[in-house]
Scaffold this motif. Structure first.
Motif: not given
Length: 353
Positions: A306-327
């Motif tokens: 859900d949106t809340v959990k997604r945003e919490r996870i995104l906050d935790m990984i901002r120091h990483l290089q992240v490659i993600l996919t989206a339609i």
């Protein structure tokens, strides 16, 4: 550690294409079938020598071609390294800075990657084999000798199983192989005990950050009885069943919450969230032990959670290089898009095919 670029030749749908990545968030956007997961797969192959999509690398060949080439430029705290993976129909070749590598073990663990995909639910809800593979992957990047130990263990296991199947062996030979399995098994078991302790030292706090509530979550390690390998009386049963019945290849890992096994009670959505938590801990442990921040690959991230959990996870990984996919970009959080490198695969059209 970051990946600056990856170049593909004859890899699945890509006849020839190069992709450049930024330091933070990178968004691969495009409809299904445009090659988003393929790009993640190519980076994973460079890191591990295997695919998370197929068990057979030959399946990655572009139709009608007899080889594929993946070349990635990785930058660590010291310099930039070029890693190339060439697969022909009869062999594979690996090059580091254009120099041929004799064994893949020479680079395994040096280019740390963590990936999340559709298998997050399986990691939590399926049998112990998925979690064994997961723990093996973590240890390959956090312990410099683990990959060698696990290869040797499985080499001896294969020999022992072959002898048990054919029945063409002496008791001395079987006991020699049993001793080798025991010795390597003890090393591997001790390392698994230690890494599970590391997980359990972090899992409740990260669960709280993602779910917004506390729960007594733990990863329990249930090792196979290695002493049985040295018991000659067990061999009779193994001969009848034609396989080795004890050893670290049968170790179990289970997730518990307040003393209850999660596999039987957890929903699919909760399983995805806890799968993410395990991956987040993996990134922390790699950074802690290796001294390098891993590259995080998120396949179809915005279709999960859900949106809340997604945003919490995104906050935790901002120091990483992240490659993600989206339609499409409408699926992607504004907090990601504001500072992301965008790669629109639909704009490539037929140029990559």
């Amino acid at each position: 550690m970051i990946i600056e670029s990856v170049a593909l030749k004859n890899f699945r749908r890509f006849k020839e294409a190069t992709f450049q990545f930024g330091n933070g968030f990178n968004v691969l956007v495009g409809k299904n079938g445009t090659g988003k997961t393929t790009i993640l797969e190519s980076i994973f192959i460079l890191s591990t020598g295997r695919s998370f999509v197929t068990n057979t690398l030959q399946n990655c060949l572009n139709l009608s071609e007899d080889y594929f080439l993946i070349e990635g430029k990785f930058k660590d705290r010291v310099d930039t390294k070029t890693l190339s993976f060439l697969l022909r129909k009869d062999k594979k070749e690996i090059y580091l800075n254009k120099n041929r590598i004799k064994k893949i073990s020479q680079i395994i663990g040096k280019f740390p990657i963590v990936i999340t995909d559709y298998s997050l639910v399986e990691l939590v809800k399926d049998g112990p084999a998925k979690r064994r593979d997961f723990i093996n992957h973590v240890l390959i990047f956090t312990d410099k000798d683990y990959y060698s130990d696990i290869l040797k263990y499985y080499a001896y296991l294969e020999k022992r199983n072959n002898y048990l199947k054919t029945g063409n062996f002496t008791s001395d030979l079987i006991m020699f192989l049993s001793q080798e399995l025991y010795d390597y098994g003890v090393k591997i078991r001790d390392k698994r005990v230690h890494i599970v302790e590391d997980f359990n030292g972090r899992i409740c706090d990260i669960f709280n950050l993602v779910f917004g509530r506390r729960l007594d979550v733990s990863l329990e390690y249930i090792p196979s009885d290695l002493n049985k390998l040295l018991d000659p009386s067990v061999v009779k049963d193994e001969i009848s069943k034609k396989r080795t019945l004890y050893g670290i290849h049968l170790d179990e890992f289970e997730l518990y919450a307040n003393g209850v096994n999660l596999r039987s009670i957890i929903s699919l959505g909760e399983a995805e969230s806890i799968g993410f938590i395990l991956k987040l801990i993996e990134t922390e442990l790699i950074e802690y032990y290796l001294g390098e921040v891993p590259i995080l690959l998120l396949d179809d991230f915005f279709s999960h959670l859900d949106t809340v959990k997604r945003e919490r996870i995104l906050d935790m990984i901002r120091h990483l290089q992240v490659i993600l996919t989206a339609i499409n970009l409408d699926d992607v959080s504004k907090s990601v898009l504001d500072n992301a490198t965008l790669i629109n695969l639909e704009e490539l059209g037929n140029e990559a095919s």
